[in-house]
Every structure is written in structure tokens, then in C-alpha cells.
Design a protein around this motif. Structure first.
Motif, PDB file in Angstrom:
ATOM      1  N   PHE A   1       0.845  -1.184   0.000  1.00 54.20           N
ATOM      2  CA  PHE A   1       0.000   0.000   0.000  1.00 54.20           C
ATOM      3  C   PHE A   1       0.893   1.250   0.000  1.00 54.20           C
ATOM      4  CE2 PHE A   1      -3.207  -3.063   1.045  1.00 54.20           C
ATOM      5  CZ  PHE A   1      -4.368  -2.521   0.506  1.00 54.20           C
ATOM      6  N   TYR A   2       0.304   2.367  -0.365  1.00 52.06           N
ATOM      7  CA  TYR A   2       1.069   3.612  -0.456  1.00 52.06           C
ATOM      8  C   TYR A   2       1.678   3.942   0.912  1.00 52.06           C
ATOM      9  CZ  TYR A   2      -0.974   4.365  -5.064  1.00 52.06           C
ATOM     10  OH  TYR A   2      -1.342   4.234  -6.390  1.00 52.06           O
TER      11      TYR A   2
ATOM     12  N   GLU B   1      -2.973  13.282  -5.049  1.00 52.80           N
ATOM     13  CA  GLU B   1      -2.040  13.514  -6.153  1.00 52.80           C
ATOM     14  C   GLU B   1      -1.595  12.224  -6.844  1.00 52.80           C
ATOM     15  OE1 GLU B   1       1.195  15.775  -4.611  1.00 52.80           O
ATOM     16  OE2 GLU B   1      -0.040  17.541  -4.172  1.00 52.80           O
ATOM     17  N   GLU B   2      -1.868  11.073  -6.219  1.00 57.18           N
ATOM     18  CA  GLU B   2      -1.442   9.807  -6.805  1.00 57.18           C
ATOM     19  C   GLU B   2      -2.326   9.443  -8.003  1.00 57.18           C
ATOM     20  OE1 GLU B   2       1.173   7.938  -6.107  1.00 57.18           O
ATOM     21  OE2 GLU B   2       1.833   9.295  -4.498  1.00 57.18           O
ATOM     22  N   THR B   3      -1.704   8.931  -9.048  1.00 57.58           N
ATOM     23  CA  THR B   3      -2.418   8.444 -10.228  1.00 57.58           C
ATOM     24  C   THR B   3      -2.109   6.967 -10.410  1.00 57.58           C
ATOM     25  OG1 THR B   3      -2.259  10.614 -11.309  1.00 57.58           O
ATOM     26  CG2 THR B   3      -2.761   8.713 -12.711  1.00 57.58           C
TER      27      THR B   3
ATOM     28  N   LEU C   1      -5.021  -2.866  -9.842  1.00 59.31           N
ATOM     29  CA  LEU C   1      -4.600  -3.189  -8.481  1.00 59.31           C
ATOM     30  C   LEU C   1      -4.198  -1.932  -7.726  1.00 59.31           C
ATOM     31  CD1 LEU C   1      -3.913  -5.135  -6.218  1.00 59.31           C
ATOM     32  CD2 LEU C   1      -1.715  -5.603  -7.335  1.00 59.31           C
ATOM     33  N   GLU C   2      -3.435  -1.052  -8.359  1.00 61.94           N
ATOM     34  CA  GLU C   2      -3.052   0.198  -7.698  1.00 61.94           C
ATOM     35  C   GLU C   2      -4.276   1.063  -7.409  1.00 61.94           C
ATOM     36  OE1 GLU C   2      -0.045   2.299  -9.832  1.00 61.94           O
ATOM     37  OE2 GLU C   2       1.505   0.786  -9.460  1.00 61.94           O
ATOM     38  N   SER C   3      -5.250   1.048  -8.302  1.00 57.88           N
ATOM     39  CA  SER C   3      -6.459   1.842  -8.057  1.00 57.88           C
ATOM     40  C   SER C   3      -7.262   1.280  -6.893  1.00 57.88           C
ATOM     41  CB  SER C   3      -7.317   1.917  -9.319  1.00 57.88           C
ATOM     42  OG  SER C   3      -7.972   0.695  -9.605  1.00 57.88           O
TER      43      SER C   3
END
Length: 370
Positions: free
Chosen positions: A103-104, A139-141, A146-148
């Protein structure tokens, strides 16, 4: 109650998945509950359903003093992964990434933004850090579906005072994972749930969902705490609801009511808290858990069930080679609770077949299983 829909990045033409979040109540405090991030771990999904029914009644009665967000299906990607009739929900099929890793990293996102905003007021610092989290996540794209998914879950949960991530193991006693800084806040939950083990780790490596919420606050406190007061901004817990086959109305009612009791104790639900049960087992370091590994391949036969407290050197399981008649008995080397064991009854050489919750830390590095 409000239902919100969160579309995920489309992985292919004509395909789109979405998350649904259910929002109950309102107020300064926020609770976030999600289930089945590992999509083949279904007890939490039933608990979320039972919890939602209780929250609807409490909301109608005006008993909610804060917002409670429930995401019953936290992983629609994994729910659609089937191979030869088997649900493969722990790892994403395209990348083999564990759905509950990577995760971020809120710590690295927040630190460049927040130092100039910190003051000698802990409440102001809480809000400043959360604002920095929100700005960074906005700000994350995401580049992939999976990242979304990861980003959508974090945007829903980053500012929650309490985060409960409902999982289960292969076969297990009910147990918890949390940050040692949070134990005083988590102990009542362990009591209400009847947790038979509580494993504590500041950073088990890998950025699992519960730790990315709590570790940031611990790291900020370690970095700035001598100058600025930094609170525990998120009481985050992974709740392991026994084993994969422990899906029953009885368990779901017990676990959902335990969460309601805990939130009542915390003052987020209006009412008199239920009498707190005794603690089943004292917390132990995750670094003190002993993985039990099979030295050979064969049929796996356990001698003891999960939840049993063992002394060092007890017979935990046999591995039997039916071709050579060789039988090897696997023993634990430390005392503690057998809190999880493998579901498969055929062991391959080197396979982890169970874990003991020991009291003394002795492992380092990555502490979680794959």
C-alpha cells in the motif's frame, strides 16, 4: 446511511469493477471496517453483513456519535479469480502480488509536507498530518487496476480514528495483529472478540493495510516527538476471524456484536458498554512467533487443535511418507499458543505448517507469510 461507489481503473476493454462503501452516522470520530481484502477469506464478509444490520438499527435509533464506514467487499478483483473451481483470492493473478501488501507508504508521502505545519498542539498536529495524507493521496495516479484498488481503500480510510481490517487464516484461533504503540487501545477489542493471541509489530515489512495506517504515526513520533506532540492518529488492527471454513451465523453474530461493544466502549456508539470479558492471552511480539516447518513431504496429521497453549517440545504434527513408512514428528521449540495451522493435509518439504505465539522476540526482517 449512504452508499458510495468507487470505480476502479479498467484493466481491459469492456471491463470495469468498483468498490462500494456504506456510511453510517456522522460526527468528529470516524471508524473504518473492511473485509476480505484477501478475497478467499470470507468470514469477515459475513461479519460485515451482520455489522451493517446492527449499524442500521443503531443509526435509526440515533445512537451513532461518529461516522462508521463499512466496505464489505474490499477486493472485487480477487473475487473474480477462479482456477479449476478454486477461488484464488490472496494474490493478484496478473502480477502475483499479495493483495495485502505494498500500500502507499504514508510516511514517505507525509514527511516532506508536514514538518513546517507542526506545532505544540497535538490536535492541530493530528489535523495537519491528515491534511498532508489527503493531499498526497489525491495527487497519486494509479497505473493499474490493483493500484487503483489500493488507492481507493486508502482514500476511504486514511483519516479514520479506528481501522479494522477483517481477515482469516487457513485454520486458526481468533487472533489480532497490531502496533505495540496501540495495545492499550486495542486490548478491549481483543477482550470483546475473545482473541486467543495478539501479535504486536511496529513494522513487519511489506506495507500491509493495517500497518500503513499506524506506522506513519509511530514514525512521525520517533522523528519529531521530542519537539512536537504526535498522537496515535489511527488505531489500526488486523482481525483474523479464525479459519477459512469458519463461516457461520453464530460466529458472525458474536464478532459483529464484539465490534459494536468495542465502539460503545470507545464512545462512538451511544449506550452502556457490555461487561468486558477477561483477556484470553497476553500480547506477544510477532517477532517471537515460531514458524513450524515440515522437513519432508508426506501426509500431514495434527496432534493438537488451534488455540491450544503448548509447552516447548510438544508433538504438534506428524508427517507420514506412505512409500517408505517414515514418520517425522514436528515439535515446537518455544512455549506459546498454536494460533494458526495449514489447511492442506499434504506437506511439501519446507512448507510452513503452523505458528506458535511465543513471548520472546528472536526473528527480524520480514515477519509475515507470503
Amino acid at each position: 446511511m449512504q452508499i458510495k461507489t468507487h470505480p476502479l481503473t479498467s484493466p481491459a476493454l469492456g471491463t470495469e469493477r468498483r468498490l462500494q462503501s456504506f456510511h453510517y452516522g456522522s460526527g468528529a470520530q470516524k471508524v473504518y471496517v473492511q473485509s476480505s481484502l484477501h478475497a478467499d477469506e470470507l468470514p469477515g464478509m459475513l461479519v460485515s453483513w451482520a455489522l451493517r444490520r446492527k449499524l442500521a438499527g443503531l443509526e435509526a435509533a440515533g445512537k451513532l456519535r461518529g461516522e462508521i464506514v463499512v466496505v464489505p467487499v474490499a477486493n472485487p478483483i480477487g473475487l473474480n479469480q477462479h482456477l479449476l473451481g478454486q477461488l484464488i483470492g490472496r494474490f493478484e493473478a496478473n502480477t502475483a502480488h499479495n493483495f495485502n501488501r505494498n500500500f502507499y507508504d504514508l510516511t514517505s508521502l507525509v514527511i516532506p509536507r508536514v514538518e513546517a505545519q507542526l506545532t505544540d498542539d497535538a490536535t492541530d498536529n493530528l489535523q495537519a498530518v491528515r491534511a498532508a495524507m489527503r493531499e498526497a493521496l489525491d495527487e497519486e495516479t494509479p497505473r493499474t487496476e490493483l493500484e487503483s484498488l489500493r488507492l481507493a481503500l486508502q482514500r476511504l480510510s486514511y483519516d479514520a480514528d479506528i481501522v479494522l481490517d477483517l481477515h482469516c487464516d487457513f485454520e486458526a484461533a481468533l487472533h489480532l495483529y497490531t502496533n505495540p504503540d496501540l495495545w492499550a487501545d486495542v486490548e478491549p477489542l481483543a477482550r470483546y472478540l475473545g482473541a486467543q493471541a495478539s501479535l504486536l509489530a511496529l513494522n513487519s515489512i511489506g506495507n500491509p493495510f493495517d500497518e500503513i495506517h499506524s506506522f506513519c504515526w509511530s514514525e512521525l513520533r520517533a522523528r519529531y516527538g521530542d519537539r512536537y506532540p504526535i498522537p496515535n492518529g489511527s488505531v489500526s488492527v488486523t482481525v483474523e476471524l479464525r479459519g477459512q471454513s469458519d463461516v457461520s451465523y453464530q460466529h458472525a453474530e458474536h464478532d459483529a456484536q464484539a465490534i459494536v461493544d468495542y465502539l460503545t466502549y470507545r464512545g462512538i456508539i451511544d449506550g452502556r458498554p457490555s461487561v468486558m470479558p477477561p483477556l484470553q492471552s497476553a500480547p506477544t511480539p510477532l517477532a517471537g512467533s515460531e514458524p513450524l516447518v515440515s522437513p519432508m513431504s508426506g501426509v500431514l496429521v495434527f496432534h493438537v487443535p488451534t488455540g491450544v497453549r503448548l509447552e516447548a517440545g510438544q508433538d504438534v504434527a506428524d508427517v507420514i511418507d506412505p512409500l517408505t513408512d517414515r514418520v517425522v514428528t514436528i515439535k515446537n521449540t518455544i512455549a506459546g499458543v498454536l494460533y494458526t495451522r495449514h489447511r492442506t493435509r499434504f506437506a511439501t518439504t519446507g512448507m510452513e505448517i503452523g505458528r506458535i505465539a511465543g513471548t520472546t522476540a528472536y526473528r527480524s526482517g520480514s515477519l509475515l507469510s507470503a
